[in-house]
Motif scaffolding. Structure first.
Motif, mmCIF file in Angstrom:
data_model
loop_
_atom_site.group_PDB
_atom_site.id
_atom_site.type_symbol
_atom_site.label_atom_id
_atom_site.label_comp_id
_atom_site.label_asym_id
_atom_site.label_seq_id
_atom_site.Cartn_x
_atom_site.Cartn_y
_atom_site.Cartn_z
ATOM 1 N N MET A 315 -13.245 19.178 21.733
ATOM 2 C CA MET A 315 -12.781 17.957 21.219
ATOM 3 C C MET A 315 -13.644 17.011 20.931
ATOM 4 S SD MET A 315 -9.685 17.991 22.203
ATOM 5 C CE MET A 315 -9.682 19.545 21.755
ATOM 6 N N THR A 316 -15.000 17.317 21.117
ATOM 7 C CA THR A 316 -16.043 16.095 20.455
ATOM 8 C C THR A 316 -16.152 16.472 19.099
ATOM 9 O OG1 THR A 316 -17.435 16.088 22.551
ATOM 10 C CG2 THR A 316 -18.562 15.476 20.384
ATOM 11 N N GLU A 317 -16.198 17.791 18.761
ATOM 12 C CA GLU A 317 -16.211 18.017 17.253
ATOM 13 C C GLU A 317 -14.908 17.806 16.462
ATOM 14 O OE1 GLU A 317 -17.287 22.310 17.537
ATOM 15 O OE2 GLU A 317 -19.446 21.647 17.346
ATOM 16 N N LEU A 318 -13.885 17.856 17.229
ATOM 17 C CA LEU A 318 -12.629 17.464 16.500
ATOM 18 C C LEU A 318 -12.383 15.846 16.413
ATOM 19 C CD1 LEU A 318 -9.713 18.485 15.123
ATOM 20 C CD2 LEU A 318 -9.009 18.000 17.513
ATOM 21 N N ALA A 319 -13.003 15.269 17.157
ATOM 22 C CA ALA A 319 -13.151 13.836 17.018
ATOM 23 C C ALA A 319 -13.948 13.350 15.706
ATOM 24 C CB ALA A 319 -13.565 13.184 18.570
ATOM 25 N N GLU A 320 -14.953 13.981 15.963
ATOM 26 C CA GLU A 320 -15.887 13.714 14.783
ATOM 27 C C GLU A 320 -15.301 13.905 13.409
ATOM 28 O OE1 GLU A 320 -19.006 12.134 12.619
ATOM 29 O OE2 GLU A 320 -18.582 12.137 14.796
ATOM 30 N N GLU A 321 -14.542 15.162 13.155
ATOM 31 C CA GLU A 321 -13.846 15.402 12.099
ATOM 32 C C GLU A 321 -13.014 14.270 11.459
ATOM 33 O OE1 GLU A 321 -14.238 17.810 9.985
ATOM 34 O OE2 GLU A 321 -15.547 18.984 10.822
ATOM 35 N N PHE A 322 -12.114 13.910 12.794
ATOM 36 C CA PHE A 322 -11.278 12.718 12.276
ATOM 37 C C PHE A 322 -11.948 11.438 11.877
ATOM 38 C CE2 PHE A 322 -8.127 14.688 15.403
ATOM 39 C CZ PHE A 322 -7.018 15.014 14.189
ATOM 40 N N HIS A 336 -4.060 12.784 25.251
ATOM 41 C CA HIS A 336 -4.006 12.766 27.035
ATOM 42 C C HIS A 336 -5.369 13.400 27.334
ATOM 43 C CE1 HIS A 336 0.591 12.546 27.082
ATOM 44 N NE2 HIS A 336 0.056 11.438 27.035
ATOM 45 N N SER A 337 -6.285 13.497 26.398
ATOM 46 C CA SER A 337 -7.623 14.425 26.740
ATOM 47 C C SER A 337 -8.838 13.557 27.092
ATOM 48 C CB SER A 337 -7.935 15.431 25.556
ATOM 49 O OG SER A 337 -9.298 15.805 25.716
ATOM 50 N N PRO A 338 -9.160 13.545 28.430
ATOM 51 C CA PRO A 338 -10.304 12.836 28.563
ATOM 52 C C PRO A 338 -11.653 13.309 27.739
ATOM 53 C CG PRO A 338 -9.241 13.376 30.557
ATOM 54 C CD PRO A 338 -8.508 14.171 29.654
ATOM 55 N N ASP A 339 -11.630 14.513 27.391
ATOM 56 C CA ASP A 339 -12.777 15.088 26.672
ATOM 57 C C ASP A 339 -12.767 14.591 25.413
ATOM 58 O OD1 ASP A 339 -14.085 17.291 28.621
ATOM 59 O OD2 ASP A 339 -11.792 17.856 28.422
ATOM 60 N N PHE A 340 -11.658 14.340 24.774
ATOM 61 C CA PHE A 340 -11.398 13.838 23.450
ATOM 62 C C PHE A 340 -11.940 12.168 23.546
ATOM 63 C CE2 PHE A 340 -9.341 11.751 19.791
ATOM 64 C CZ PHE A 340 -9.564 12.775 18.607
ATOM 65 N N LEU A 341 -11.302 11.428 24.425
ATOM 66 C CA LEU A 341 -11.744 10.406 24.590
ATOM 67 C C LEU A 341 -13.186 9.964 24.974
ATOM 68 C CD1 LEU A 341 -9.143 8.717 27.061
ATOM 69 C CD2 LEU A 341 -9.650 8.107 24.591
ATOM 70 N N ASN A 342 -14.098 11.153 25.540
ATOM 71 C CA ASN A 342 -15.393 10.924 25.792
ATOM 72 C C ASN A 342 -16.055 10.806 24.506
ATOM 73 O OD1 ASN A 342 -15.497 10.700 28.276
ATOM 74 N ND2 ASN A 342 -15.530 12.811 28.909
ATOM 75 N N ALA A 343 -15.621 11.286 23.554
ATOM 76 C CA ALA A 343 -16.308 11.632 22.090
ATOM 77 C C ALA A 343 -16.030 10.120 21.518
ATOM 78 C CB ALA A 343 -15.724 12.798 21.512
ATOM 79 N N MET A 374 -19.368 0.655 29.312
ATOM 80 C CA MET A 374 -19.644 1.791 28.007
ATOM 81 C C MET A 374 -21.109 1.252 27.673
ATOM 82 S SD MET A 374 -17.525 3.775 26.909
ATOM 83 C CE MET A 374 -17.718 3.589 25.184
ATOM 84 N N SER A 375 -21.685 -0.142 27.738
ATOM 85 C CA SER A 375 -22.921 -0.417 27.342
ATOM 86 C C SER A 375 -23.838 0.276 28.280
ATOM 87 C CB SER A 375 -23.002 -1.924 27.463
ATOM 88 O OG SER A 375 -22.855 -2.507 28.685
ATOM 89 N N GLU A 376 -23.544 0.644 29.449
ATOM 90 C CA GLU A 376 -24.417 1.095 30.422
ATOM 91 C C GLU A 376 -24.510 2.559 30.182
ATOM 92 O OE1 GLU A 376 -23.222 -0.129 34.170
ATOM 93 O OE2 GLU A 376 -23.832 -2.361 33.853
ATOM 94 N N GLY A 377 -23.711 3.151 29.355
ATOM 95 C CA GLY A 377 -23.699 4.633 28.958
ATOM 96 C C GLY A 377 -22.621 5.509 29.597
ATOM 97 N N ASP A 378 -21.854 4.836 30.069
ATOM 98 C CA ASP A 378 -20.663 5.566 30.629
ATOM 99 C C ASP A 378 -19.727 5.999 29.244
ATOM 100 O OD1 ASP A 378 -18.492 6.675 32.322
ATOM 101 O OD2 ASP A 378 -18.874 4.813 33.563
ATOM 102 N N GLN A 379 -18.795 6.855 29.490
ATOM 103 C CA GLN A 379 -17.809 7.358 28.481
ATOM 104 C C GLN A 379 -16.299 7.187 28.822
ATOM 105 O OE1 GLN A 379 -19.478 11.365 28.876
ATOM 106 N NE2 GLN A 379 -19.783 11.197 26.399
ATOM 107 N N LEU A 380 -15.479 6.846 27.777
ATOM 108 C CA LEU A 380 -14.137 6.214 28.130
ATOM 109 C C LEU A 380 -13.333 7.393 28.755
ATOM 110 C CD1 LEU A 380 -13.882 4.858 24.267
ATOM 111 C CD2 LEU A 380 -13.761 3.482 26.556
ATOM 112 N N GLY A 381 -13.412 8.622 28.283
ATOM 113 C CA GLY A 381 -12.574 9.680 29.191
ATOM 114 C C GLY A 381 -12.881 9.652 30.654
ATOM 115 N N TYR A 382 -13.902 9.424 31.023
ATOM 116 C CA TYR A 382 -14.227 9.240 32.561
ATOM 117 C C TYR A 382 -13.847 7.952 33.136
ATOM 118 C CZ TYR A 382 -17.328 13.141 31.858
ATOM 119 O OH TYR A 382 -17.997 14.410 31.319
ATOM 120 N N LEU A 383 -13.853 6.960 32.259
ATOM 121 C CA LEU A 383 -13.439 5.506 32.970
ATOM 122 C C LEU A 383 -11.777 5.650 33.082
ATOM 123 C CD1 LEU A 383 -15.715 3.306 30.810
ATOM 124 C CD2 LEU A 383 -15.667 3.730 33.070
#
Length: 395
Positions: A315-322, A336-343, A374-383
């Motif tokens: 998912m991280t690499e696919l997000a980078e491709e987009f 619907h993927s938290p892993d995709f959102l984390n990127a 997010m400014s404190e280093g969290d990721q969107l998928g986890y949130l």
């Protein structure tokens, strides 16, 4: 050309929403039924209106009263308004296309269709195309910016009441803004990829320059890239080898019976095998790379739930491709993927909330709590999983 904003009124679940400041790469999340597919369908609807007419596009979606928001009086109209930037006389200008559709005696018609933008730095936007119920005008010398507004040449035309004016007028170069918007609609891509459609033998003749919406011409496009853009094709193969373990080579081959097929080489085997023996995820990743590395990219690319059949770590690499593609053309993705959102970055995400049958759009960057995390280093998928996207979860 970049879409800046979309306003929808009475279009299915969108009773009145205005999505502004759309970035080059935007990802939409939300519960099932919240309106993600409906948002993307707006682009498909305009494309269908251009290919045929408004009535046919509405019939495809259950007719006018099924597209009109539920609970809205039948005499109300549907409004779609898109603002986009395009160069005119070497200056980037904000162009607005507004389409209003209504129904009378059971027949849909274009109540109003307007294309406008500012000719100068000051003043109100000027209408270069303005049609009501099949009659109106378009400006033929819109680039003569030294002329006062009253000196512009208006060419009066009539079209069928259920036909877009830009369908006919957009074919002619003299209607600059209409021609550009028609080209934009014709060339955007709303993906409806089906792995079963992409597999198997395909006829060698047919569309080959761009991947189709369903992916059913994947072998033809692969062969086209292999023959016409070998460096681009090798780049795709290198990415595949890096992201899909074992795959060392992909070969589009014209068989003796005149049909095309894809053959995959796994480093563990001496003999390549046909695509029907390859996993769904491998086929889908290859198709996405073919789409995203198109030598002539679409100005707008819409993809729903790209994570299906793919391994979460991709998912991280696919997000980078987009994201890389968004430097050449705009990208809208639903997930619907938290892993995709984390990127993803804060400004790249919005979510849909459904209240009393109507959908609202909220931006992650506008939520102070999410922005702080997010400014404190969290990721969107986890949130998202922890419930910080208020209203996004099914009720």
């Amino acid at each position: 050309m970049k879409i800046e904003s979309i306003r929808l009124k009475n279009y299915k679940t969108f009773r009145d929403v205005h999505l502004t400041d759309i970035p080059p790469f935007l990802v939409v999340v939300g519960a099932n039924g919240a309106g993600k597919s409906t948002l993307f369908d707006v682009f498909g609807f305009l494309h269908d209106c251009l290919k045929g007419n408004v009535r046919q596009a509405l019939d495809k979606r259950g007719r006018f009263r099924e597209v009109l928001s539920r609970g809205v009086p039948e005499n109300e109209s549907i409004l779609i308004e898109i603002q986009y930037r395009m160069p005119i006389t070497n200056v980037e200008r904000l162009v607005t296309y507004s389409l209003e559709i209504a129904e009378q005696d059971g027949l849909p018609f274009v109540k109003r269709e307007v294309l406008r933008y500012k000719r100068g730095r000051y003043g109100s936007p000027y209408r270069f195309l303005d049609f009501t119920n099949g009659a109106g005008f378009a400006i033929t010398n819109e680039e003569d910016f030294h002329q006062p507004d009253e000196s512009l040449d208006r060419e009066h035309q009539t079209v069928a009441p259920d036909t877009l004016a830009i369908k006919g007028l957009g074919q002619f170069e003299r209607f600059k803004a209409a021609n550009a918007f028609r080209q934009l609609i014709e060339s955007w891509h709303v993906s409806d990829f089906h792995i079963t459609a992409a597999r198997g033998r395909k006829e060698a003749a047919g569309d080959s320059e761009h991947l189709s919406e369903t992916g059913d011409n994947l072998p033809r496009v692969a062969l086209y890239l292999h023959e016409r853009y070998p460096e681009k094709f090798q780049e795709i193969l290198q990415i595949m080898a890096h992201r899909v373990p074992g795959i060392s080579r992909i070969e589009p081959r014209l068989m003796d019976d005149g049909y095309l097929t894809l053959r995959f080489q796994d480093g563990s085997f001496k003999t390549p095998f046909l695509d029907r023996y390859v996993s769904d995820g491998t086929i889908k990743m290859f198709a996405y790379l073919v789409l995203l590395h198109d030598p002539h990219p679409h100005p707008l690319l819409c993809v729903e739930e790209p994570e299906n059949q793919l391994y979460p770590k991709l998912m991280t690499e696919l997000a980078e491709e987009f994201r890389l593609y968004s430097t050449r053309g705009q990208v809208l993705v639903s997930t619907h993927s938290p892993d995709f959102l984390n990127a993803l970055q804060l400004e790249e995400v919005c979510w849909l909330v459904k209240k009393d049958g109507a959908t609202e759009i909220r931006r992650a960057k506008d939520d102070a709590q999410i922005a702080r995390y997010m400014s404190e280093g969290d990721q969107l998928g986890y949130l998202w999983k922890q419930g910080f996207f208020e209203g996004a979860d099914p009720q």
